[in-house]
Design an enzyme around this catalytic site. Structure first.
Site, PDB file in Angstrom:
ATOM      1  N   LYS A  85     -11.530  -0.491   6.787  1.00 25.12           N
ATOM      2  CA  LYS A  85     -12.021  -1.229   5.623  1.00 25.12           C
ATOM      3  C   LYS A  85     -13.041  -2.305   6.036  1.00 25.12           C
ATOM      4  CE  LYS A  85      -9.131   1.292   3.256  1.00 25.12           C
ATOM      5  NZ  LYS A  85      -8.327   1.954   4.248  1.00 25.12           N
TER       6      LYS A  85
ATOM      7  N   TYR B 131       0.864  -1.188   0.000  1.00 18.04           N
ATOM      8  CA  TYR B 131       0.000   0.000   0.000  1.00 18.04           C
ATOM      9  C   TYR B 131       0.907   1.247   0.000  1.00 18.04           C
ATOM     10  CZ  TYR B 131      -3.132   3.567   1.787  1.00 18.04           C
ATOM     11  OH  TYR B 131      -3.831   4.725   1.951  1.00 18.04           O
TER      12      TYR B 131
HETATM   13  C1  LIG Z   1      -3.627  -2.483   2.585  1.00 14.35           C
HETATM   14  C2  LIG Z   1      -3.783  -1.235   3.380  1.00 14.35           C
HETATM   15  N1  LIG Z   1      -3.063  -1.085   4.501  1.00 14.35           N
HETATM   16  C3  LIG Z   1      -3.161   0.030   5.257  1.00 14.35           C
HETATM   17  C4  LIG Z   1      -3.995   1.066   4.894  1.00 14.35           C
HETATM   18  C5  LIG Z   1      -4.054   2.306   5.730  1.00 14.35           C
HETATM   19  O1  LIG Z   1      -5.238   2.324   6.477  1.00 14.35           O
HETATM   20  P1  LIG Z   1      -5.860   3.684   7.040  1.00 14.35           P
HETATM   21  O2  LIG Z   1      -6.365   4.467   5.876  1.00 14.35           O
HETATM   22  O3  LIG Z   1      -6.925   3.212   7.987  1.00 14.35           O
HETATM   23  O4  LIG Z   1      -4.761   4.406   7.754  1.00 14.35           O
HETATM   24  C6  LIG Z   1      -4.756   0.959   3.724  1.00 14.35           C
HETATM   25  C7  LIG Z   1      -5.625   2.063   3.300  1.00 14.35           C
HETATM   26  O5  LIG Z   1      -6.194   2.073   2.223  1.00 14.35           O
HETATM   27  C8  LIG Z   1      -4.647  -0.220   2.944  1.00 14.35           C
HETATM   28  O6  LIG Z   1      -5.351  -0.382   1.804  1.00 14.35           O
END
Ligand SMILES: Cc1ncc(COP(=O)(O)O)c(C=O)c1O
Length: 417
Positions: free
Chosen positions: A221, A124
């Site tokens: 998510k 990500y």
């Molecule tokens: C695979 C993955 N990890 C971590 C995150 C980060 O999460 P957050 O937006 O809750 O900080 C995301 C956000 O889209 C993600 O898709």
């Protein structure tokens, strides 16, 4: 008819005191509620009081099940943490204010400056940037590899003797599946810990069962699932939990009681939602694969996806996730914009895992920072659309996609006629 519950204000006797004082204290601190709500309440209190200062002393010393200050722990967050640990099969879990706060805490409590990390190249975006920027500046060596190329992973492990391996179960947006058991096996040769971001695959795969020491989710998510929570969690061992809790005490990125409660509520329908989203995603992927205006579909459940065999081995009968990516035939950025604008049901917004179906253009969103050449090198076409399949009827989702595809491609034909 209910009876009025007498509030027994611990430590403050308000009778005869000034209204200004009574307004503050009356009704607060029921010392021993004689009722048990079916669900864990939201405990918004930032601080806790005990009748007995010896108990308070024990609480301040970290006694189990006692709370003194919300940054150190909160009963609502503890309830959420216990169900996540249970589902992930770990001894403990610690909740954070976002997925990135969880990733950050998991990384920084697992390494020290001077040590090395081997990480997946298609993590990500914010995780990649954290490792490539902040973590390197902090004094760590970070080597990015194709985590699906196990020879490359083995080579990097041999060269860098990492303390930590960082990967994701299912990658964004091409949905490549990492062979976690194989990565764990390689990590063990140098006693490296394995951190797995499992945000795309809750309940369909439990990385800790295959030896990962740290399992991270963005609670934002699937786990919360309704697009109304920002949070993260690390499921891990008891020893690592101590480090993470001490880290939260210092760094402060805790998940608040209200968000913890919403996430806890979300978890209850997670199995139902995941089952539905996996089934619907499979239906949608199979139905749009032969669509005349779609040139390619990426879904690990399809036999032609490069990770299909790994996905089957890891996920078994639990499904292949709720995420799909597809390329609009001969599509450029303009067609994707027209497509997103023409959607009537699927919401053209970022994020994923919600009850609502969501679509975005990786070129405009997650991979915006890359040059066209860099994007093409990792296989992200300009006409790529990422779809998070919600819990609506798959027929309605398909009708909406079909309509928007015809509008997008029709507009182009019209413009070039
Ligand atoms: C695979 C993955 N990890 C971590 C995150 C980060 O999460 P957050 O937006 O809750 O900080 C995301 C956000 O889209 C993600 O898709």
């Amino acid at each position: 008819m209910g009876t009025t519950v007498q509030q027994d204000s611990t430590r403050v006797r308000t009778q005869g005191l000034d209204p200004a004082t009574r307004a503050v204290h009356v009704g607060e601190r029921p010392s021993r509620p004689e009722f048990t709500p079916v669900v864990t309440p939201i405990y918004p209190g930032s601080t806790y009081v005990y009748e007995d200062l010896e108990v308070m002393d024990a609480a301040l010393g970290g006694a189990e099940g006692k709370y003194v200050y919300t940054r150190y722990g909160n009963p609502t967050s503890s309830a959420l943490e216990s169900v996540i640990a249970d589902l992930e099969g770990t001894s403990a879990a610690v909740a954070f204010s976002s997925g990135m706060a969880a990733v950050h805490a998991a990384i920084t409590t697992s390494i020290a400056p001077g040590q090395s990390i081997v990480a997946s190249r298609d993590l990500y975006g914010a995780t990649y940037s954290m490792l490539a920027g902040f973590v390197r500046e902090w004094g760590c060596t970070v080597e990015f590899v194709d985590m699906l190329d196990l020879d490359q992973v083995a080579g990097a492990i041999e060269r860098f003797t990492p303390s930590l391996i960082v990967c994701e179960v299912i990658s964004n947006p091409l949905l490549r599946v990492t062979d976690i058991p194989a990565v764990v096996k390689l990590a063990r040769t140098v006693r490296a810990a394995v951190l797995v971001d499992s945000t795309f695959s809750p309940l369909i795969y439990a990385p800790a069962a295959d030896g990962a020491q740290l399992v991270v989710h963005s609670l934002t998510k699937y786990i919360s699932g309704h697009g109304d929570v920002t949070g993260g969690v690390v499921a891990t061992t008891a020893l690592r939990r101590e480090k993470l809790v001490n880290f939260v005490k210092m760094a402060g990125a805790l998940l608040g009681p209200f968000e913890s409660w919403l996430a806890l509520r979300g978890v209850k329908t997670l199995p139902l939602r995941m089952e539905r989203q996996c089934t619907s995603a499979a239906i949608v992927a199979e139905a749009i694969a032969p669509h005349p205006l779609v040139s390619r579909v990426y879904y690990p459940g399809l036999a032609d996806h490069p990770s299909h065999d790994t996905a089957r081995r890891l996920f078994g009968e639990r499904g292949f996730g709720g995420m799909i990516a597809f390329e609009i035939k001969d599509g450029a950025r303009e067609q994707v914009v027209d497509f997103l604008e023409a959607l009537k049901l699927v919401v053209p917004a970022t994020s994923l895992g919600d009850v609502y179906s969501l679509a975005l253009s990786p070129v405009m969103a997650s991979h915006r920072g890359l040059t066209a050449g860099e994007r093409h090198a990792i296989g992200i076409a300009d006409g790529l659309v990422r779809l998070s399949v919600g819990i609506e009827s798959p027929t309605d989702i398909l009708d909406d996609l079909d309509h928007a595809l015809h509008v997008a491609v029709g507009r182009t034909l019209h413009a070039t006629a």
